[in-house]
Design an enzyme around this catalytic site. Structure first.
Site, PDB file in Angstrom:
ATOM      1  N   GLN A   1      17.316  12.835 -41.951  1.00 29.43           N
ATOM      2  CA  GLN A   1      18.134  11.940 -41.118  1.00 29.43           C
ATOM      3  C   GLN A   1      17.310  11.337 -39.989  1.00 29.43           C
ATOM      4  O   GLN A   1      17.549  10.196 -39.578  1.00 29.43           O
ATOM      5  CB  GLN A   1      19.330  12.708 -40.528  1.00 29.43           C
ATOM      6  CG  GLN A   1      20.397  13.082 -41.532  1.00 29.43           C
ATOM      7  CD  GLN A   1      20.189  14.473 -42.100  1.00 29.43           C
ATOM      8  OE1 GLN A   1      19.062  14.963 -42.174  1.00 29.43           O
ATOM      9  NE2 GLN A   1      21.258  15.121 -42.504  1.00 29.43           N
TER      10      GLN A   1
ATOM     11  N   ASN B   1      24.674  22.465 -34.667  1.00 30.54           N
ATOM     12  CA  ASN B   1      24.116  21.139 -34.958  1.00 30.54           C
ATOM     13  C   ASN B   1      23.105  21.289 -36.096  1.00 30.54           C
ATOM     14  O   ASN B   1      22.862  22.408 -36.581  1.00 30.54           O
ATOM     15  CB  ASN B   1      23.478  20.526 -33.704  1.00 30.54           C
ATOM     16  CG  ASN B   1      23.177  19.045 -33.895  1.00 30.54           C
ATOM     17  OD1 ASN B   1      24.031  18.286 -34.357  1.00 30.54           O
ATOM     18  ND2 ASN B   1      21.970  18.611 -33.566  1.00 30.54           N
ATOM     19  N   LYS B   2      22.557  20.203 -36.503  1.00 33.90           N
ATOM     20  CA  LYS B   2      21.646  20.170 -37.656  1.00 33.90           C
ATOM     21  C   LYS B   2      20.612  21.283 -37.599  1.00 33.90           C
ATOM     22  O   LYS B   2      20.044  21.548 -36.528  1.00 33.90           O
ATOM     23  CB  LYS B   2      20.965  18.797 -37.687  1.00 33.90           C
ATOM     24  CG  LYS B   2      19.984  18.553 -38.800  1.00 33.90           C
ATOM     25  CD  LYS B   2      20.503  18.890 -40.174  1.00 33.90           C
ATOM     26  CE  LYS B   2      21.792  18.188 -40.521  1.00 33.90           C
ATOM     27  NZ  LYS B   2      22.457  18.811 -41.709  1.00 33.90           N
TER      28      LYS B   2
ATOM     29  N   ARG C   1      27.958  10.580 -43.164  1.00 36.14           N
ATOM     30  CA  ARG C   1      27.643  11.884 -42.568  1.00 36.14           C
ATOM     31  C   ARG C   1      27.602  11.717 -41.058  1.00 36.14           C
ATOM     32  O   ARG C   1      27.677  10.599 -40.545  1.00 36.14           O
ATOM     33  CB  ARG C   1      26.376  12.511 -43.138  1.00 36.14           C
ATOM     34  CG  ARG C   1      25.248  11.621 -43.542  1.00 36.14           C
ATOM     35  CD  ARG C   1      24.587  10.861 -42.414  1.00 36.14           C
ATOM     36  NE  ARG C   1      24.166  11.750 -41.330  1.00 36.14           N
ATOM     37  CZ  ARG C   1      23.921  11.372 -40.100  1.00 36.14           C
ATOM     38  NH1 ARG C   1      24.053  10.074 -39.771  1.00 36.14           N
ATOM     39  NH2 ARG C   1      23.546  12.211 -39.164  1.00 36.14           N
ATOM     40  N   GLY C   2      27.454  12.851 -40.338  1.00 38.07           N
ATOM     41  CA  GLY C   2      27.554  12.813 -38.879  1.00 38.07           C
ATOM     42  C   GLY C   2      29.002  13.155 -38.532  1.00 38.07           C
ATOM     43  O   GLY C   2      29.931  12.547 -39.078  1.00 38.07           O
ATOM     44  N   ALA C   3      29.179  14.124 -37.626  1.00 40.68           N
ATOM     45  CA  ALA C   3      30.514  14.680 -37.383  1.00 40.68           C
ATOM     46  C   ALA C   3      31.580  13.626 -37.040  1.00 40.68           C
ATOM     47  O   ALA C   3      32.630  13.567 -37.698  1.00 40.68           O
ATOM     48  CB  ALA C   3      30.413  15.755 -36.296  1.00 40.68           C
TER      49      ALA C   3
ATOM     50  N   ARG D   1      33.432  19.077 -45.939  1.00 44.63           N
ATOM     51  CA  ARG D   1      32.292  19.608 -45.181  1.00 44.63           C
ATOM     52  C   ARG D   1      32.847  20.563 -44.119  1.00 44.63           C
ATOM     53  O   ARG D   1      33.643  20.153 -43.274  1.00 44.63           O
ATOM     54  CB  ARG D   1      31.463  18.481 -44.533  1.00 44.63           C
ATOM     55  CG  ARG D   1      30.700  17.673 -45.596  1.00 44.63           C
ATOM     56  CD  ARG D   1      29.520  16.943 -45.053  1.00 44.63           C
ATOM     57  NE  ARG D   1      28.410  17.799 -44.718  1.00 44.63           N
ATOM     58  CZ  ARG D   1      27.362  17.373 -44.005  1.00 44.63           C
ATOM     59  NH1 ARG D   1      27.313  16.117 -43.567  1.00 44.63           N
ATOM     60  NH2 ARG D   1      26.367  18.188 -43.733  1.00 44.63           N
TER      61      ARG D   1
ATOM     62  N   ASP E   1      27.963  19.280 -34.130  1.00 48.88           N
ATOM     63  CA  ASP E   1      29.006  19.231 -35.166  1.00 48.88           C
ATOM     64  C   ASP E   1      30.230  20.025 -34.763  1.00 48.88           C
ATOM     65  O   ASP E   1      31.330  19.783 -35.251  1.00 48.88           O
ATOM     66  CB  ASP E   1      28.463  19.770 -36.488  1.00 48.88           C
ATOM     67  CG  ASP E   1      27.607  18.703 -37.153  1.00 48.88           C
ATOM     68  OD1 ASP E   1      26.465  18.525 -36.704  1.00 48.88           O
ATOM     69  OD2 ASP E   1      28.120  18.026 -38.054  1.00 48.88           O
TER      70      ASP E   1
HETATM   71  O1  MRU Z   1      24.397  16.818 -42.168  1.00 54.59           O
HETATM   72  P1  MRU Z   1      24.675  15.689 -41.213  1.00 54.59           P
HETATM   73  O2  MRU Z   1      23.764  14.535 -41.355  1.00 54.59           O
HETATM   74  O3  MRU Z   1      26.144  15.279 -41.272  1.00 54.59           O
HETATM   75  O4  MRU Z   1      24.431  16.328 -39.792  1.00 54.59           O
HETATM   76  C1  MRU Z   1      24.664  15.548 -38.655  1.00 54.59           C
HETATM   77  C2  MRU Z   1      24.293  16.228 -37.387  1.00 54.59           C
HETATM   78  O5  MRU Z   1      23.905  17.358 -37.362  1.00 54.59           O
HETATM   79  C3  MRU Z   1      24.520  15.429 -36.146  1.00 54.59           C
HETATM   80  O6  MRU Z   1      23.585  15.793 -35.173  1.00 54.59           O
HETATM   81  C4  MRU Z   1      25.918  15.709 -35.612  1.00 54.59           C
HETATM   82  O7  MRU Z   1      26.869  15.518 -36.610  1.00 54.59           O
HETATM   83  C5  MRU Z   1      26.251  14.879 -34.442  1.00 54.59           C
HETATM   84  S1  MRU Z   1      26.454  13.189 -34.894  1.00 54.59           S
HETATM   85  C6  MRU Z   1      26.969  12.328 -33.551  1.00 54.59           C
END
Ligand code: MRU
Length: 351
Positions: free
Chosen positions: A202, A253-254, A56-58, A99, A243
Site C-alpha cells: 500500500q 493498524n497495518k 481497502r482502508g478502514a 474484513r 483500523d
Molecule cells: O489492509 P488495508 O489496506 O485495508 O489496511 C489499511 C490500513 O492499515 C490503514 O492504515 C488504516 O485502515 C487507516 S486508513 C485511513
C-alpha cells in the site's frame, strides 16, 4: 434509484462513489499501473470487493458498506416490501464479516441498521441520504484532522508514514495523509518517507501514487529500512492511520506499525495516530482484544512479483498489529487531540 451523488472530495480520483443507483469502486489492486473503476449493484458483490481488497482502508470500507446496505435494503424491499428488514440481515452479516479488524465497517452497518426502524415504505431514499451523510462527514472529518494534526508539526520536519491512510483509504483527503497534505501546503515538511508495506505494497503502490498526484515529493523505503533511517536522519514524526482504537488508546493498524512505533520511541521520533471517531471502539477495553485478520498465505508468496520462494513452508500473514497506547504521543480525531492517550482521556472524549 434516486439520482444522488456522493462527492465532496477534491482529488481527481476517488475510492468510492455513488451515482444513480450504482456504487463505483476504484480497483486499488491495480494501482498505480492501471486506473480501473468497477461498478457494483449488489451488497454481496461489495462484500466480495471489500474482502478481495478492491476497496481497502478502514473508513473507505465503512463507506462502501453503507452504500452496500442501500443496495441490499432496496433489493429486499423490491422482493418483499413487508419483510425487507428481516430478509436483509443475512447479507448484512456477510458484509460485516468481509474484513474483521476495521471497526468502521461494523460502525457503518450499525448506523444504517439503526435507521431501519424509523423508515416506513421504500427504504431506499432514507438509507441513501444516510450513506451520503456518512461519506461526506468522513471527508469533513479528514480536513479537520488535517488542520489539527498539522498544528503539531514544526517547520522543516521529516515524516514517515506506513501503509496508505490517504484519499484512497477514506471518503477523500485522508487521515494520516490528510495531515501530511495540510502540513505540506503550509510548507512545514522537509521530507516525506513511505514504507512499502508488504505484502500488498500500500505504501509503494498507493501512498506514493497519491502523493505524486499532489506533487508532494516522497521517498520509498522497504519496511525493514525504517529503523535505519531513524538512526541516520532526524525523523520528527511517524504519522499513521488506524483500523480500530480500543478504549485504552491501543490501536490496530497495518502490520509493521508496531515495529515502526517501537523504533520511533528509541529514536525520539513522535508518533501521531490520525483517525476519525468512527474508528474508535469503546466496547473493547484493550488492543489485546481487537480481532486481527489473517489473510491468505498466497499474498505472501504470489502477490505482485514472480514467485521467489516455496509456498510449502508455513507462512503467517497477519494483516494488522497492535501498537500499545504507551507508544503513541498524539491521537488526532475530528473531535480533538489526545496527548499520550489512555483509558481515562479516551473516556472523557468518547465515553
Ligand atoms: O489492509 P488495508 O489496506 O485495508 O489496511 C489499511 C490500513 O492499515 C490503514 O492504515 C488504516 O485502515 C487507516 S486508513 C485511513
Amino acid at each position: 434509484m434516486k439520482d444522488k451523488k456522493s462527492q465532496l472530495q477534491a482529488e481527481s480520483f476517488y475510492a468510492v462513489k455513488w451515482n444513480a443507483g450504482v456504487l463505483t469502486l476504484l480497483d486499488q489492486r491495480k494501482l498505480p499501473n492501471e486506473v480501473i473503476y468497477r461498478d457494483y449493484n449488489s451488497a454481496i458483490s461489495v462484500a466480495d470487493a471489500i474482502n478481495k481488497m478492491v476497496v481497502r482502508g478502514a473508513p473507505a470500507i465503512g463507506i462502501a458498506a453503507a452504500y452496500a446496505v442501500v443496495l441490499a435494503a432496496s433489493s429486499a424491499y423490491q422482493n418483499s416490501p413487508s419483510d425487507w428488514r428481516e430478509n436483509v440481515e443475512e447479507v448484512l452479516e456477510l458484509l460485516a464479516a468481509s474484513r474483521p479488524t476495521a471497526v468502521n465497517l461494523n460502525w457503518a452497518i450499525m448506523k444504517m441498521r439503526q435507521k431501519f426502524e424509523t423508515i416506513s415504505g421504500n427504504p431506499e431514499n432514507d438509507l441513501l441520504d444516510l450513506a451520503i451523510k456518512i461519506h461526506n462527514n468522513d471527508i469533513t472529518s479528514n480536513y479537520e484532522m488535517g488542520r489539527l494534526g498539522s498544528e503539531l508539526i514544526k517547520p522543516n520536519s521529516e515524516v514517515i508514514t506506513h501503509c496508505n491512510a490517504g484519499a484512497l483509504a477514506t471518503g477523500g483527503y485522508g487521515t494520516a495523509l490528510g495531515v501530511i497534505r495540510t502540513a505540506h501546503q503550509k510548507g512545514l515538511l522537509k521530507k516525506v518517507y513511505a514504507s512499502e508495506t508488504r505484502p500488498w505494497y500500500q505504501g509503494a503502490r498507493l501512498t506514493s501514487w497519491e502523493l505524486k498526484q499532489d506533487n508532494i515529493p516522497v521517498s520509498l523505503l522497504v519496511d525493514s529500512a525504517i529503523s535505519n533511517l531513524m538512526q541516520i536522519e532526524k525523523i520528527s514524526w511517524l504519522i499513521v492511520g488506524a483500523d480500530r482504537i480500543a478504549a485504552n488508546g491501543d490501536i490496530a493498524n497495518k502490520i509493521g506499525t508496531y515495529s515502526h512505533a517501537v523504533s520511533a520511541k528509541h529514536h525520539n521520533t513522535k508518533v501521531m495516530v490520525v483517525a476519525p471517531s468512527s474508528t474508535i471502539d469503546m466496547k473493547i477495553d484493550s488492543g489485546k482484544r481487537i480481532p486481527i485478520e489473517d489473510r491468505p498465505t498466497k499474498e505472501v508468496t504470489d502477490l505482485y512479483s514472480a514467485k521467489t520462494f516455496s509456498n510449502s513452508i508455513k507462512i503467517l500473514n497477519p494483516a494488522f498489529d497492535i501498537t500499545p497506547a504507551s507508544l503513541i504521543d498524539y491521537l488526532v480525531t475530528e473531535k480533538g487531540i489526545i496527548c499520550e492517550p489512555n483509558a481515562k482521556k479516551m473516556l472523557t472524549i468518547f465515553g
